[in-house]
Design an enzyme around this catalytic site. Sequence first.
Site, PDB file in Angstrom:
ATOM      1  N   HIS A   1       1.489   5.521  -2.057  1.00 26.58           N
ATOM      2  CA  HIS A   1       0.938   6.358  -2.878  1.00 26.58           C
ATOM      3  C   HIS A   1       2.005   7.174  -3.764  1.00 26.58           C
ATOM      4  O   HIS A   1       2.821   8.149  -2.999  1.00 26.58           O
ATOM      5  CB  HIS A   1       0.042   7.665  -2.318  1.00 26.58           C
ATOM      6  CG  HIS A   1      -1.130   6.964  -1.276  1.00 26.58           C
ATOM      7  ND1 HIS A   1      -2.422   7.204  -2.092  1.00 26.58           N
ATOM      8  CD2 HIS A   1      -1.468   6.294  -0.295  1.00 26.58           C
ATOM      9  CE1 HIS A   1      -3.192   6.687  -1.250  1.00 26.58           C
ATOM     10  NE2 HIS A   1      -2.755   5.973  -0.218  1.00 26.58           N
TER      11      HIS A   1
ATOM     12  N   HIS B   1       0.896  -1.203   0.036  1.00 24.09           N
ATOM     13  CA  HIS B   1       0.026  -0.001  -0.055  1.00 24.09           C
ATOM     14  C   HIS B   1       0.846   1.273  -0.021  1.00 24.09           C
ATOM     15  O   HIS B   1       1.663   1.506   1.059  1.00 24.09           O
ATOM     16  CB  HIS B   1      -1.026  -0.120   1.100  1.00 24.09           C
ATOM     17  CG  HIS B   1      -1.967   1.120   1.249  1.00 24.09           C
ATOM     18  ND1 HIS B   1      -3.144   0.726   0.950  1.00 24.09           N
ATOM     19  CD2 HIS B   1      -2.044   2.441   1.200  1.00 24.09           C
ATOM     20  CE1 HIS B   1      -3.853   2.011   1.016  1.00 24.09           C
ATOM     21  NE2 HIS B   1      -3.159   3.241   1.169  1.00 24.09           N
TER      22      HIS B   1
ATOM     23  N   GLN C   1      -9.993   9.528  -4.769  1.00 21.81           N
ATOM     24  CA  GLN C   1      -9.597  10.357  -3.367  1.00 21.81           C
ATOM     25  C   GLN C   1     -10.758  11.038  -3.111  1.00 21.81           C
ATOM     26  O   GLN C   1     -10.893  11.075  -1.838  1.00 21.81           O
ATOM     27  CB  GLN C   1      -8.377  10.855  -3.742  1.00 21.81           C
ATOM     28  CG  GLN C   1      -7.904  11.836  -2.525  1.00 21.81           C
ATOM     29  CD  GLN C   1      -7.346  11.196  -1.286  1.00 21.81           C
ATOM     30  OE1 GLN C   1      -6.091  10.948  -1.323  1.00 21.81           O
ATOM     31  NE2 GLN C   1      -8.019  10.888  -0.303  1.00 21.81           N
TER      32      GLN C   1
ATOM     33  N   ASP D   1       2.436   3.189   3.028  1.00 23.75           N
ATOM     34  CA  ASP D   1       1.196   4.072   2.753  1.00 23.75           C
ATOM     35  C   ASP D   1       1.966   5.631   2.098  1.00 23.75           C
ATOM     36  O   ASP D   1       1.647   6.078   0.975  1.00 23.75           O
ATOM     37  CB  ASP D   1       0.417   4.413   3.945  1.00 23.75           C
ATOM     38  CG  ASP D   1      -0.816   5.095   3.478  1.00 23.75           C
ATOM     39  OD1 ASP D   1      -1.034   5.331   2.499  1.00 23.75           O
ATOM     40  OD2 ASP D   1      -1.615   5.276   4.686  1.00 23.75           O
TER      41      ASP D   1
ATOM     42  N   GLU E   1     -11.154   3.908   7.142  1.00 24.42           N
ATOM     43  CA  GLU E   1      -9.975   4.705   7.743  1.00 24.42           C
ATOM     44  C   GLU E   1     -10.398   5.619   8.689  1.00 24.42           C
ATOM     45  O   GLU E   1     -10.482   6.911   8.161  1.00 24.42           O
ATOM     46  CB  GLU E   1      -8.831   5.113   6.646  1.00 24.42           C
ATOM     47  CG  GLU E   1      -7.603   5.663   7.145  1.00 24.42           C
ATOM     48  CD  GLU E   1      -6.824   6.234   5.957  1.00 24.42           C
ATOM     49  OE1 GLU E   1      -7.250   6.509   5.038  1.00 24.42           O
ATOM     50  OE2 GLU E   1      -5.731   6.464   6.444  1.00 24.42           O
TER      51      GLU E   1
ATOM     52  N   HIS F   1      -9.135   1.685   0.166  1.00 27.12           N
ATOM     53  CA  HIS F   1      -9.074   2.471   1.277  1.00 27.12           C
ATOM     54  C   HIS F   1     -10.457   2.111   2.089  1.00 27.12           C
ATOM     55  O   HIS F   1     -11.616   2.668   1.520  1.00 27.12           O
ATOM     56  CB  HIS F   1      -8.947   3.817   1.280  1.00 27.12           C
ATOM     57  CG  HIS F   1      -7.549   4.034   0.743  1.00 27.12           C
ATOM     58  ND1 HIS F   1      -7.172   3.676  -0.541  1.00 27.12           N
ATOM     59  CD2 HIS F   1      -6.673   4.746   1.273  1.00 27.12           C
ATOM     60  CE1 HIS F   1      -5.924   4.191  -0.523  1.00 27.12           C
ATOM     61  NE2 HIS F   1      -5.423   4.910   0.378  1.00 27.12           N
TER      62      HIS F   1
HETATM   63 ZN    ZN Z   1      -3.515   5.092   1.378  1.00 32.92          ZN
END
Ligand code: ZN
Length: 424
Positions: free
Chosen positions: A58, A56, A151, A308, A212, A209
């Site tokens: 970005h 995971h 997102q 992440d 979270e 995701h």
């Molecule tokens: Zn993430």
Amino acid sequence: MDLVIRNATLTDGSQHVDIAVKAGRIAAIGPALPVRGAQEIDAGGDLVTPPFVDAHFHMDATLSYGLPRVNASGTLLEGIALWGELKPHLTQQALIDRALQYCDWAVARGLLAIRSHVDICDDRLLAVEALLHVKKQVAPYLDVQLVAFPQDGLLRSATALANLKRAIAMGVDVVGGIPHFERTMADGAESVKILCEFAAEKGLRVDMHCDESDDPMSRHIETLAYHAQRLGMQGRVAGSHLTSMHSMDNYYVSKLLPLIRESGVAAIANPLINITLQGHHDTYPKRRGMTRVPEMLAAGIDVAFGHDCVMDPWYSLGSADMLEVAHMGLHVAQMTGQDAMRECFRAVTETPARILGLEGYGLEIGCHADFVVLDAADPIEAIRLRAARRFVIRRGKVVSRAASVRAQLDLPGRAAEVDFRLGR
Ligand SMILES: [Zn+2]
């Protein structure tokens, strides 16, 4: 043979093992192999492992720390707002440069496979184009798997679903989502249904995701498990973060875990990020926010640890070191027993390799000749020392090397050098 590694220790504890490589694959493995290599590496009894895998990440946001400002509150929501401020100013070249720099760091850390989410809510899809370019460029030395990540919310953002489908058509590998960020719980559940059905129809993997949040009522993992089971997607779906599970009612979790197990949904915790982003609305006691890792493992659910973020709107530190990730995960989950610590090592190697569906991963004849020689005797020592990567090998070629960590002492009557390893 093209390469022979001599005197390796493996993660299962076997010692004095030689590994012979021909044409980028493992050709033989065993004690004192009677073969010669064009290149030979003496592991000297150190741990040789398949490479680290990050389940995971970005890569579109990485190394953007401070652009256009830093996250003052340290919260997830300010990070998302900050990313929104940065997005209009992104250029394709800057995205590519930062991602390539991160990939250099990753290789130097023995991290040779990364699943990266890529934000598809910018209608220009600049980041998608940039990361597809990077994926192709680094393919000889690093596997990048891309997830189409809405997102700003699949249903909350007017163009997200269309953009997500465009990104998949352009070559993005995995379907992402963010149900807890939709306007309502019902919209969150609807987004999970839409995305799972789309992925099932296209034969794609899913990695969302999911939950979270510190809100114990955020239960989208239940919906994700339901659709994965209903659509026959066992082994192809992952729920990332699952932090709300930290705060859920214990009775509910006792029902939930067998459902996740049955659905074949894997969990991806992100210890460095969960421990820093969650719990911000608490005074004391302050929640840790990481999902229930040992409990899920005990229930037979695959759990990987992801990095992440590295130096981005959400997290100001990091250096592509999956041993640092395992180290934090071990502490936050209190996984300090011998078996538990070894499980934390698996959570940054073989478990994420399985979640990504990596072909030819492992230390068996026929697998890709991808290894890391660590300055450590076993996985626990590797985590304790965040051990140096003496050699990183991709398809039988050394792509990075680093010196072991030593300190020269000048103390009367004491050793001249320490390397922080027991029994030497
Ligand atoms: Zn993430």
